[in-house]
Design an enzyme around this catalytic site. Structure first.
Site, PDB file in Angstrom:
ATOM      1  N   GLY A  49       0.853  -1.175   0.000  1.00 30.31           N
ATOM      2  CA  GLY A  49       0.000   0.000   0.000  1.00 30.31           C
ATOM      3  C   GLY A  49       0.889   1.225   0.000  1.00 30.31           C
ATOM      4  O   GLY A  49       1.786   1.365   0.839  1.00 30.31           O
ATOM      5  N   ARG A  89      10.319  -0.280  -4.520  1.00 29.03           N
ATOM      6  CA  ARG A  89       9.148  -0.457  -5.388  1.00 29.03           C
ATOM      7  C   ARG A  89       8.991   0.816  -6.199  1.00 29.03           C
ATOM      8  O   ARG A  89       8.637   1.863  -5.667  1.00 29.03           O
ATOM      9  CB  ARG A  89       7.871  -0.753  -4.584  1.00 29.03           C
ATOM     10  CG  ARG A  89       7.899  -2.097  -3.890  1.00 29.03           C
ATOM     11  CD  ARG A  89       6.492  -2.614  -3.627  1.00 29.03           C
ATOM     12  NE  ARG A  89       5.876  -3.136  -4.841  1.00 29.03           N
ATOM     13  CZ  ARG A  89       4.584  -3.488  -4.912  1.00 29.03           C
ATOM     14  NH1 ARG A  89       3.797  -3.348  -3.864  1.00 29.03           N
ATOM     15  NH2 ARG A  89       4.090  -3.971  -6.044  1.00 29.03           N
ATOM     16  N   GLN A 194      -5.090  -9.488  -2.424  1.00 28.60           N
ATOM     17  CA  GLN A 194      -5.146  -8.459  -1.379  1.00 28.60           C
ATOM     18  C   GLN A 194      -6.583  -8.099  -1.017  1.00 28.60           C
ATOM     19  O   GLN A 194      -6.864  -7.676   0.103  1.00 28.60           O
ATOM     20  CB  GLN A 194      -4.395  -7.195  -1.822  1.00 28.60           C
ATOM     21  CG  GLN A 194      -2.893  -7.365  -1.940  1.00 28.60           C
ATOM     22  CD  GLN A 194      -2.463  -7.680  -3.357  1.00 28.60           C
ATOM     23  OE1 GLN A 194      -3.073  -8.500  -4.030  1.00 28.60           O
ATOM     24  NE2 GLN A 194      -1.408  -7.031  -3.828  1.00 28.60           N
ATOM     25  N   ASP A 235      -1.425   4.419  -6.506  1.00 30.46           N
ATOM     26  CA  ASP A 235       0.000   4.383  -6.201  1.00 30.46           C
ATOM     27  C   ASP A 235       0.735   5.580  -6.778  1.00 30.46           C
ATOM     28  O   ASP A 235       1.806   5.934  -6.296  1.00 30.46           O
ATOM     29  CB  ASP A 235       0.610   3.087  -6.733  1.00 30.46           C
ATOM     30  CG  ASP A 235       0.172   1.890  -5.907  1.00 30.46           C
ATOM     31  OD1 ASP A 235       0.896   1.543  -4.961  1.00 30.46           O
ATOM     32  OD2 ASP A 235      -0.901   1.325  -6.193  1.00 30.46           O
ATOM     33  N   ASN A 245      -2.688   2.316 -10.446  1.00 30.28           N
ATOM     34  CA  ASN A 245      -3.177   1.579  -9.280  1.00 30.28           C
ATOM     35  C   ASN A 245      -3.051   0.089  -9.569  1.00 30.28           C
ATOM     36  O   ASN A 245      -2.658  -0.321 -10.671  1.00 30.28           O
ATOM     37  CB  ASN A 245      -4.633   1.975  -8.977  1.00 30.28           C
ATOM     38  CG  ASN A 245      -5.081   1.477  -7.605  1.00 30.28           C
ATOM     39  OD1 ASN A 245      -4.382   1.654  -6.612  1.00 30.28           O
ATOM     40  ND2 ASN A 245      -6.233   0.843  -7.552  1.00 30.28           N
TER      41      ASN A 245
END
Length: 339
Positions: A49, A89, A194, A235, A245
């Site tokens: 997240g 990331r 998720q 994101d 996303n």
């Protein structure tokens, strides 16, 4: 679910992370006391997240400083370790923004770095609360029905994905608290589930009625009239309103556009990257092929098959009815740009 649930917590000389790879079957924490462990935790989605990764990265600067002192690193070696955390990331801009923010206090010493990291975490929680209220107000007015709403969401955007409370799931929690939520359709979210493992767990903890559905069912659920609006996280949001996303989001947005219902993106302003002109400039992380070629370690595809496994997709801004941040709602598809 207790409102004090924290996916990321500083314990004085280390980070404690809720291990999201083992939920909902077990609730375990991972003590993270060195840079290698933190980078691995980010990449394996122990912590995930965008806002939660940002908070972990902020504290990761302190972690690198403490490890450097313990192991006799030079300042350049500490900075190199921080750079590894920052790039763990590449799609989620929060990680880079939060690390860079904390690094402005690097020369002031560990206490200053920890104070800035704590501020990052505190501001995210406060912002999520504001975001929830703004988003709920906007949806109630926009949908315009005198009954509880039926909401679809994708991936996990709750307390587990943030410093606390949640972004898109924070809006859902606010609707529930007001008595304005009927049911949630939670996409399972490939490839690591998720939605079914984490979002459903958070919803169940709060007694919120919900269905878990396959990602491929989302468009049909929307077009059949079972949903009043969709709410997702992000994101990265580009300057033109394009949104990166979790993969599968763009299909939800297309279905909402066809059905004529709101598609709301909930994200803090740290996710808005004005230096990225459009979604075409967002680096999309490709994850390992085995995540789509295997299931629970057992090969499900033919040996000759290759796996295409993007972790994210980009939804064009023209499909984003609203972007809610801690500052309010911007109606992107109507021509308002992120701010």
């Amino acid at each position: 679910m207790p409102q004090e649930l924290r996916a990321v917590e500083w314990t004085g000389n280390a980070l404690t992370l809720i291990d999201q790879t083992v939920l909902p079957h077990a609730t375990e924490t991972c003590r993270t006391a060195d840079v290698d462990t933190l980078v691995d935790a980010i990449q394996r989605l122990v912590v995930r997240g965008a806002p939660a990764i940002g908070a972990a990265g902020a504290y990761g600067v302190a972690l690198a400083m403490i490890q450097g002192e313990r192991e006799g690193w030079s300042r350049d070696e500490v900075r190199a370790a921080v750079a590894r955390i920052r790039s763990a990331r590449p799609t989620a801009v929060n990680l880079m923004v939060c690390v860079d923010r904390v690094m402005t206090r690097f020369d002031e010493g560990l206490d200053a770095v920890l104070a800035e990291a704590a501020a990052v975490q505190r501001e995210d929680i406060e912002g999520n609360r504001a975001m929830g209220a703004y988003g709920a107000d906007w949806l109630i007015e926009r949908v315009g029905v005198d009954r509880p709403l039926r909401i679809l969401t994708h991936c996990n955007t709750g307390a587990l994905a943030t410093a606390g409370w949640g972004t898109a799931l924070g809006v859902i929690r606010e609707l529930h608290a007001r008595g304005r939520l009927e049911v949630v359709y939670a996409d399972e979210t490939r490839p690591l589930l998720q939605g079914s493992r984490l979002t459903a767990w958070e919803l169940a903890q709060e007694g919120i009625a919900h269905f878990v559905q396959a990602d491929g069912a989302a468009a049909g659920t929307i077009l059949s009239g079972r949903v009043d609006a969709a709410i997702v996280g992000a994101d990265r949001v580009a300057a033109n309103g394009d949104v990166a996303n979790k993969v599968g989001t763009v299909g939800v947005a297309l279905a909402c556009a066809d059905a004529g219902i709101p598609f709301l993106v909930a994200a803090p302003t740290t996710t808005v990257d004005l230096s990225t002109a459009s979604g075409a400039d967002i680096h999309i992380e490709l994850r390992g092929e085995d995540e789509v070629l295997e299931w629970a370690g057992v090969r499900t595809a033919p040996p000759q098959s290759r796996g295409h496994n993007p972790a994210f997709d980009v939804t064009p801004g023209r499909l984003v009815t609203g972007l809610v941040t801690e500052r309010g709602v911007r109606e992107i598809s109507a021509g308002e740009l992120p701010a």
